[in-house]
Motif scaffolding. Structure first.
Motif, PDB file in Angstrom:
ATOM      1  N   LEU A  30       0.843  -1.210   0.000  1.00  0.00           N
ATOM      2  CA  LEU A  30       0.000   0.000   0.000  1.00  0.00           C
ATOM      3  C   LEU A  30       0.870   1.250   0.000  1.00  0.00           C
ATOM      4  O   LEU A  30       0.592   2.219  -0.692  1.00  0.00           O
ATOM      5  N   SER A  31       1.960   1.205   0.794  1.00  0.00           N
ATOM      6  CA  SER A  31       2.788   2.410   0.936  1.00  0.00           C
ATOM      7  C   SER A  31       3.568   2.725  -0.338  1.00  0.00           C
ATOM      8  O   SER A  31       3.898   3.876  -0.581  1.00  0.00           O
ATOM      9  N   ILE A  32       3.876   1.706  -1.172  1.00  0.00           N
ATOM     10  CA  ILE A  32       4.597   2.035  -2.421  1.00  0.00           C
ATOM     11  C   ILE A  32       3.634   2.463  -3.527  1.00  0.00           C
ATOM     12  O   ILE A  32       4.046   2.758  -4.642  1.00  0.00           O
ATOM     13  N   GLY A  33       2.342   2.473  -3.214  1.00  0.00           N
ATOM     14  CA  GLY A  33       1.366   3.012  -4.169  1.00  0.00           C
ATOM     15  C   GLY A  33       0.706   1.981  -5.062  1.00  0.00           C
ATOM     16  O   GLY A  33       0.054   2.337  -6.044  1.00  0.00           O
ATOM     17  N   LEU A  34       0.863   0.696  -4.742  1.00  0.00           N
ATOM     18  CA  LEU A  34       0.147  -0.329  -5.511  1.00  0.00           C
ATOM     19  C   LEU A  34      -1.348  -0.165  -5.212  1.00  0.00           C
ATOM     20  O   LEU A  34      -1.720  -0.033  -4.042  1.00  0.00           O
ATOM     21  N   PRO A  35      -2.218  -0.161  -6.241  1.00  0.00           N
ATOM     22  CA  PRO A  35      -3.649  -0.026  -5.946  1.00  0.00           C
ATOM     23  C   PRO A  35      -4.099  -1.016  -4.863  1.00  0.00           C
ATOM     24  O   PRO A  35      -3.602  -2.153  -4.790  1.00  0.00           O
ATOM     25  N   ILE A  36      -5.033  -0.540  -4.034  1.00  0.00           N
ATOM     26  CA  ILE A  36      -5.456  -1.292  -2.861  1.00  0.00           C
ATOM     27  C   ILE A  36      -5.910  -2.703  -3.236  1.00  0.00           C
ATOM     28  O   ILE A  36      -5.572  -3.684  -2.566  1.00  0.00           O
ATOM     29  N   PHE A  64      -5.031  -4.662  -5.788  1.00  0.00           N
ATOM     30  CA  PHE A  64      -3.926  -5.576  -6.112  1.00  0.00           C
ATOM     31  C   PHE A  64      -3.100  -5.900  -4.861  1.00  0.00           C
ATOM     32  O   PHE A  64      -2.593  -7.008  -4.717  1.00  0.00           O
ATOM     33  N   GLY A  66      -4.908  -8.606  -3.060  1.00  0.00           N
ATOM     34  CA  GLY A  66      -4.835  -9.879  -3.792  1.00  0.00           C
ATOM     35  C   GLY A  66      -3.471 -10.524  -3.662  1.00  0.00           C
ATOM     36  O   GLY A  66      -3.366 -11.717  -3.363  1.00  0.00           O
ATOM     37  N   ILE A  67      -2.421  -9.727  -3.875  1.00  0.00           N
ATOM     38  CA  ILE A  67      -1.063 -10.287  -3.864  1.00  0.00           C
ATOM     39  C   ILE A  67      -0.707 -10.784  -2.463  1.00  0.00           C
ATOM     40  O   ILE A  67      -0.219 -11.911  -2.295  1.00  0.00           O
ATOM     41  N   PHE A 103      -6.954   7.066   6.044  1.00  0.00           N
ATOM     42  CA  PHE A 103      -6.006   6.755   4.976  1.00  0.00           C
ATOM     43  C   PHE A 103      -6.563   5.846   3.883  1.00  0.00           C
ATOM     44  O   PHE A 103      -5.988   5.760   2.805  1.00  0.00           O
ATOM     45  N   LEU A 104      -7.646   5.119   4.187  1.00  0.00           N
ATOM     46  CA  LEU A 104      -8.147   4.152   3.211  1.00  0.00           C
ATOM     47  C   LEU A 104      -9.497   4.579   2.659  1.00  0.00           C
ATOM     48  O   LEU A 104     -10.266   5.245   3.351  1.00  0.00           O
ATOM     49  N   ASP A 105      -9.782   4.148   1.435  1.00  0.00           N
ATOM     50  CA  ASP A 105     -11.116   4.439   0.900  1.00  0.00           C
ATOM     51  C   ASP A 105     -12.125   3.492   1.548  1.00  0.00           C
ATOM     52  O   ASP A 105     -11.755   2.470   2.138  1.00  0.00           O
TER      53      ASP A 105
END
Lengths: 434, 188
Positions: A18-24, A26, A29-30, A337-339
């Protein structure tokens, strides 16, 4: 690897992604897939990767969501929010803080035809803020009441957030939607009383308007509210009386909104095309999170974290209400911080089993969580509605808008306390359903 | 045909496929309304529901999600937490984006491979949903695999465009550094 260790690593990995900006979506999922792999091995993980995305999306249960989204989009294009603001302004415009109150009423009416707080804040911002500024309302009051009023769409049915809550927790979606009605109206009422008190203490923030409207005009204006009444009546009336399932109600609501659009809008086919494409995009965004969160939930299940947490919390020598408050407080920092959709998918698989094991009503908890989500929409640093207002008024400092939201935050906390102390407000209407 | 022309042709074709998929997804939403409303009216007033509505809408739901995946990614429609990366330099943001899209690519490549083998199996056995009437499930699975594959292609395009951005940013920075101080101050 020990399942619990894998679960903890999964949560750490999620935070890193999340902190490196990967969409929430993905990120969920990962991290979930890696946890499943660490606990069960490749064959099981591959099995889930092959079948979960299709099986999760191809579900009748989920069909309600795009229909509610479409209904909101078409209602907006049909100009329901504009009609609502005009009517509310005629009725309460002359009271102290009347234009701000009219904004709250219009947001509530728009919320009854759409579940999107962003749409409510964006459209009401364009309509109401210039009008309030024309009558020398302070920017804090004008921006704050639109940002706060916009959050009402999250609670007042039909609410997309309550549908998602119902899907995750398997609570009855129909009952959840009906349960949101009284708390939504209570929130709007507290906002209006709060605005009145605020204007009494500090009259300069909202000078009185000089426009007088006769009773004949006021009553005649109600005719323009038929669109909102029709959509709300069909959707919520159908669900309440048991004629429709929520999915069918969504389809009928979208159908009524479509007819209203064709009757009222000048650019009807353009608006329809825009509504459909935007609905497809938002649905896809929602369901990418739903599909990927399924991996995260599976990861949590195989790691045994929810079970361990339930055992730990139920063995604590604390009153269940104290534990519930602690669980609810988790939403305040996370909501900053989260949607909203991700917030529900992240927290509910862990917290909901605890809530149920403590013997609380899932519907009541859902409404409390939804109220906290409303709060998160106007709290810094990521209050979504505040940024929507900032988008409409780029010249206004973001701090000014956040300052305007503070009184509404106080009112939200008050509403939350009332709902916590008197669960009957939430549970009474669902208990009368057929 | 030169390599550049071929690349242009392929990317135009991909954009057309992505756009068409998005339009089909929008039509699927309209179809939902057009099937559920008559089904409910038929069931409630005439006791005659429209058979297959439930099964059809399950497949439409899946089509909407998977056919819009690449389109949503191309418009950066997937929500991300930007509070930390917005504080970094454009160059670092580019590198982080490359890492993100590469991770997304690997994840959805696994889903595409798994989904494709599942779809092939579904076609081979003629998989159906069993309700009042049987309803073929395999078209939905093929669409799911197709949508995931489109998203993988979109990730590759995003990675390559991030590389182009980083290199153009570096070139612009080098040019500014090579200019004499007076010229730089004029420009800023």
């Amino acid at each position: 690897m020990e399942p619990i260790t894998a679960g903890v690593l999964m949560i750490v990995l999620l935070l890193v992604l999340l902190s490196i900006g990967l969409p929430i979506a993905f990120s969920l999922g990962i991290s979930g897939a890696i946890c499943i792999y660490m606990v069960t091995g490749w064959d099981t993980t591959y099995g889930f990767l092959s079948t979960t995305p299709f099986n999760t999306s191809a579900s009748w249960l989920y069909v309600v969501l795009p229909l509610f989204i479409l209904m909101g989009m078409l209602s907006y294009s049909a100009g329901i929010n504009q009609d609502a603001f005009t009517i509310a302004n005629y009725w309460v415009g002359r009271i102290k803080g009347g234009l701000a109150m009219a904004t709250i009423i219009a947001c509530s009416i728009f919320g009854a035809t759409s579940g999107s707080s962003i749409a409510a804040a964006a459209t009401m911002g364009k309509l109401a803020i210039p009008e309030m500024r024309r009558y020398k309302y302070s920017m804090e009051m004008a921006a704050g009441c639109v940002a706060g009023g916009g959050t009402l769409s999250v609670m007042i049915p039909p609410s997309g957030i309550l549908v998602i809550y119902g899907i995750i927790t398997e609570e009855s979606i129909g009952r959840l939607l009906i349960a949101g009605l009284l708390p939504g109206l209570l929130s709007a009422f507290i906002y209006m009383v709060g605005i009145y008190i605020w204007c009494t203490i500090k009259p300069t923030i909202a000078p009185p308007t000089d426009v007088s409207v006769s009773w004949r005009v006021r009553i005649a204006s109600l005719r323009n509210g038929y669109g909102a009444v029709l959509i709300f009546g069909v959707v919520m009336g159908g669900i309440y009386t048991g004629i429709f399932t929520p999915t069918e109600a969504g389809a009928f609501g979208a159908g009524v909104a479509l007819i209203l659009l064709l009757v009222k809008s000048k650019s009807r086919f353009y608006s329809l095309r825009e509504g459909l494409t935007e609905t497809a995009k938002v649905t896809c965004m929602f369901f990418t999170i739903v599909i990927c969160a399924h991996f995260f939930t599976l990861g949590l299940t195989v790691s045994g974290i929810p079970r361990t947490l339930v055992t730990y919390l139920t063995n604590l020598n604390m009153h269940p209400n104290v534990i519930l408050v602690m669980l609810l407080l988790v939403y305040l920092p996370l909501g900053m911080f989260l949607d909203t959709v991700s917030l529900l998918f992240l927290t509910l698989p862990i917290l909901f089993p605890v809530v149920k094991s403590l013997g609380f009503s899932g519907i009541w908890f859902g409404i409390l969580v939804t109220k906290l989500i409303e709060v998160s929409l106007i709290t810094p640093p990521l209050g979504l509605n505040v940024y929507v207002i900032k988008g409409i008024l780029p010249e206004v400092e973001i701090g000014t808008i956040f300052r305007g939201c503070i009184p509404f935050l106080v009112m939200d906390i008050l509403t939350l306390m009332i709902l916590f102390l008197f669960p009957q407000i939430v549970l009474w209407l669902p208990s009368t359903m057929r | 045909m030169s390599n550049k022309e071929l690349f242009h042709l392929i990317s135009s074709f991909y954009r057309a496929v992505r756009y068409t998929s998005g339009i089909v997804a929008s039509i699927c939403i309209f179809l939902m309304v057009c099937t559920i409303v008559p089904d409910s009216i038929g069931r409630f007033f005439f006791n005659k529901p429209l058979y297959g509505t439930l099964e059809l809408n399950m497949l439409l739901m899946s089509a909407i999600v998977f056919l819009s995946l690449a389109w949503a990614q191309s418009q950066r429609g997937h929500v991300r937490v930007e509070i930390l990366i917005s504080k970094t330099s454009p160059n670092s943001q580019g590198i982080l984006n490359i890492i993100c899209w590469a991770l997304g690519f690997i994840f959805f490549l696994a889903i595409t491979i798994g989904g494709t083998s599942d779809a092939i199996h579904s076609v081979m056995i003629g998989e159906n949903l069993w309700g009042v009437k049987k309803f073929p499930l395999w078209p939905g699975k093929i669409l799911a695999a197709f949508g995931s594959a489109l998203l993988c292609i979109q990730f590759l395009i995003d990675i390559s465009s991030e590389f182009v951005h980083i290199s153009s940013y570096k070139t612009a920075k080098d040019k500014i550094e090579q200019k004499p101080p007076l010229e730089q101050s004029k420009e800023f």
